[in-house]
Design a protein around this motif. Structure first.
Motif, PDB file in Angstrom:
ATOM      1  N   THR A  20       0.829  -1.206   0.000  1.00 52.38           N
ATOM      2  CA  THR A  20       0.000   0.000   0.000  1.00 52.38           C
ATOM      3  C   THR A  20       0.860   1.250   0.000  1.00 52.38           C
ATOM      4  O   THR A  20       0.554   2.231  -0.695  1.00 52.38           O
ATOM      5  CB  THR A  20      -0.935  -0.006   1.224  1.00 52.38           C
ATOM      6  OG1 THR A  20      -1.845  -1.118   1.119  1.00 52.38           O
ATOM      7  CG2 THR A  20      -1.734   1.277   1.321  1.00 52.38           C
ATOM      8  N   THR A  50      -6.012  -1.022   4.524  1.00 53.13           N
ATOM      9  CA  THR A  50      -5.072  -2.101   4.222  1.00 53.13           C
ATOM     10  C   THR A  50      -3.640  -1.603   4.404  1.00 53.13           C
ATOM     11  O   THR A  50      -2.875  -1.519   3.434  1.00 53.13           O
ATOM     12  CB  THR A  50      -5.292  -2.615   2.782  1.00 53.13           C
ATOM     13  OG1 THR A  50      -5.259  -1.492   1.872  1.00 53.13           O
ATOM     14  CG2 THR A  50      -6.620  -3.330   2.650  1.00 53.13           C
ATOM     15  N   GLU A  69      -5.011   1.773  -1.163  1.00 54.48           N
ATOM     16  CA  GLU A  69      -5.513   0.458  -0.745  1.00 54.48           C
ATOM     17  C   GLU A  69      -4.940  -0.673  -1.592  1.00 54.48           C
ATOM     18  O   GLU A  69      -4.682  -0.495  -2.794  1.00 54.48           O
ATOM     19  CB  GLU A  69      -7.045   0.395  -0.880  1.00 54.48           C
ATOM     20  CG  GLU A  69      -7.822   1.451  -0.138  1.00 54.48           C
ATOM     21  CD  GLU A  69      -7.961   1.185   1.357  1.00 54.48           C
ATOM     22  OE1 GLU A  69      -7.215   0.336   1.898  1.00 54.48           O
ATOM     23  OE2 GLU A  69      -8.823   1.822   1.987  1.00 54.48           O
ATOM     24  N   PHE A  79      -6.762  -3.872  -1.583  1.00 60.65           N
ATOM     25  CA  PHE A  79      -7.881  -4.721  -1.161  1.00 60.65           C
ATOM     26  C   PHE A  79      -7.784  -6.137  -1.712  1.00 60.65           C
ATOM     27  O   PHE A  79      -8.432  -7.052  -1.206  1.00 60.65           O
ATOM     28  CB  PHE A  79      -9.216  -4.080  -1.556  1.00 60.65           C
ATOM     29  CG  PHE A  79      -9.934  -3.434  -0.409  1.00 60.65           C
ATOM     30  CD1 PHE A  79     -11.220  -3.801  -0.079  1.00 60.65           C
ATOM     31  CD2 PHE A  79      -9.316  -2.454   0.349  1.00 60.65           C
ATOM     32  CE1 PHE A  79     -11.887  -3.211   0.974  1.00 60.65           C
ATOM     33  CE2 PHE A  79      -9.964  -1.851   1.402  1.00 60.65           C
ATOM     34  CZ  PHE A  79     -11.261  -2.233   1.728  1.00 60.65           C
ATOM     35  N   ARG A 136      -5.638  -8.099  -1.231  1.00 58.95           N
ATOM     36  CA  ARG A 136      -5.011  -8.942  -0.199  1.00 58.95           C
ATOM     37  C   ARG A 136      -6.007  -9.455   0.840  1.00 58.95           C
ATOM     38  O   ARG A 136      -5.665 -10.306   1.664  1.00 58.95           O
ATOM     39  CB  ARG A 136      -3.902  -8.143   0.500  1.00 58.95           C
ATOM     40  CG  ARG A 136      -2.883  -7.527  -0.483  1.00 58.95           C
ATOM     41  CD  ARG A 136      -1.845  -8.546  -0.936  1.00 58.95           C
ATOM     42  NE  ARG A 136      -1.135  -8.152  -2.141  1.00 58.95           N
ATOM     43  CZ  ARG A 136      -0.209  -7.198  -2.237  1.00 58.95           C
ATOM     44  NH1 ARG A 136       0.116  -6.476  -1.191  1.00 58.95           N
ATOM     45  NH2 ARG A 136       0.387  -6.959  -3.390  1.00 58.95           N
ATOM     46  N   ILE A 137      -7.236  -8.916   0.833  1.00 51.78           N
ATOM     47  CA  ILE A 137      -8.206  -9.341   1.857  1.00 51.78           C
ATOM     48  C   ILE A 137      -9.504  -9.850   1.224  1.00 51.78           C
ATOM     49  O   ILE A 137     -10.560  -9.852   1.863  1.00 51.78           O
ATOM     50  CB  ILE A 137      -8.527  -8.207   2.853  1.00 51.78           C
ATOM     51  CG1 ILE A 137      -9.005  -6.958   2.124  1.00 51.78           C
ATOM     52  CG2 ILE A 137      -7.321  -7.904   3.733  1.00 51.78           C
ATOM     53  CD1 ILE A 137      -9.570  -5.885   3.066  1.00 51.78           C
TER      54      ILE A 137
END
Length: 325
Positions: free
Chosen positions: A54, A85, A143, A145, A147-148
């Motif tokens: 990030t 993140t 961000e 995102f 990764r999640i």
């Protein structure tokens, strides 16, 4: 009456090199390009490369904003990174960006209001400038995102992307009226009763893992349209302005249907709405500054244009900002 306004003097953005078209998901989950487009308006998004963090995205966007403003990192007094993140639990991602930009002094911190994070960060930057705590503040939404995301959940994994956007605000004198350039008003709201509508099922003190994103899409949609419209109207009212004064709306780029429904509710023609969701997906806190920078690069904004920014995210958190360019 002379007042200090937080005036936008530079912006920038960054998108990872990897572009992921909707078709790429068809081999992985039960979905299709048509299904994704019809429900979200999204056609593609960018995903960070392995090892790309990030902070890397934020630094690239920040450097573009500095170039746009004709400034160096040392010219910035404060730096705020809105992100859900972060690179690490601590220290802040902002501190890494601060070091990379050569900000030897001043201060930097993260703010966490998920997709509404950039609006919350702008409100904080405006307060810092108005109080005299800082003269120039860089606000970044960044961000990763990807990764999640739960790659087995077709309702969420196709919606999000990675990216960063940055805006530099500088204290300048204004007359105190609605025709001043800069931040004219901000509206911030949250309601923790809706926590379970949009959240990540992990965390330091709960599971000791990063966790994965969970969302009740239909419920979020219902809240989004109402809350975004009301917040936008409140921001305009607080600035002594009306919807007729708005030159551009730069909304959170979550879903094209939400963007259209909100515009219709507050009486804004879609020709005045900046839309980038088709190319970037939902980049959470990065979506407004990313769209702002893209539109600015295109030459969409003119000096003196009134821009209405609005966003809603997990928490639920939501808010709006009236900014004269």
């Amino acid at each position: 009456m002379t007042v200090t306004r937080a005036v936008a003097i530079g912006c920038g953005h960054y998108l990872p090199a990897r572009v992921v078209e909707n078709a790429e998901f068809e081999a992985r989950i039960d979905t299709s390009d048509e299904w994704i487009r019809s429900r979200s308006g999204i056609e593609r998004r960018h995903f960070a490369a392995e090892g790309e963090r990030t902070s890397d995205l934020a630094i690239a966007a920040a450097r573009m904003a500095l170039e746009d403003a004709g400034l160096a990192g040392a010219d910035i007094d404060a730096l705020i990174v809105a992100t859900a993140t972060p690179d690490h639990t601590f220290p802040s991602t902002a501190s890494k960006v601060q070091a990379a930009l050569g900000m030897g002094e001043g201060f930097a911190f993260d703010i966490q209001a998920v997709c509404a994070g950039f609006v919350f960060a702008v409100a904080n930057a405006n307060a810092l400038i108005a109080s005299g705590q800082a003269r120039r503040v860089m606000v970044i939404g960044a961000e990763t995102f990807s990764r999640i995301l739960d790659w087995n959940d077709r309702a969420t994994c196709v919606l999000f992307g990675d990216g960063a956007g940055a805006l530099i605000l500088e204290g300048q004198s204004g007359d105190g009226g609605p025709q001043d350039r800069g931040v004219l008003s901000t509206v911030l709201r949250s309601d923790g009763r809706y926590h379970d509508l949009l959240y990540v099922d992990g965390g330091v003190s709960s599971t000791q893992t990063a966790g994965l994103l969970r969302m009740e899409g239909r419920e979020v949609f219902k809240h989004a349209v109402e809350k975004l419209a009301v917040a936008g109207e409140e921001a305009l009212s607080a600035a002594g302005l009306s919807v007729d004064d708005v030159a551009w709306v730069v909304p959170h780029q979550a879903n094209l249907r939400i963007i259209k429904a909100t515009a219709q509710r507050i009486g804004i023609a879609m020709e005045k709405v900046v839309v980038t969701v088709q190319d970037h997906g939902n980049t959470s806190a990065a979506s407004i500054p990313l769209a702002l920078s893209v539109a600015s690069q295109r030459g969409s904004f003119r000096k003196g244009d009134l821009i209405l920014m609005e966003a809603i995210g997990g928490g639920l958190t939501w808010g709006a900002c009236a900014l004269r360019w």
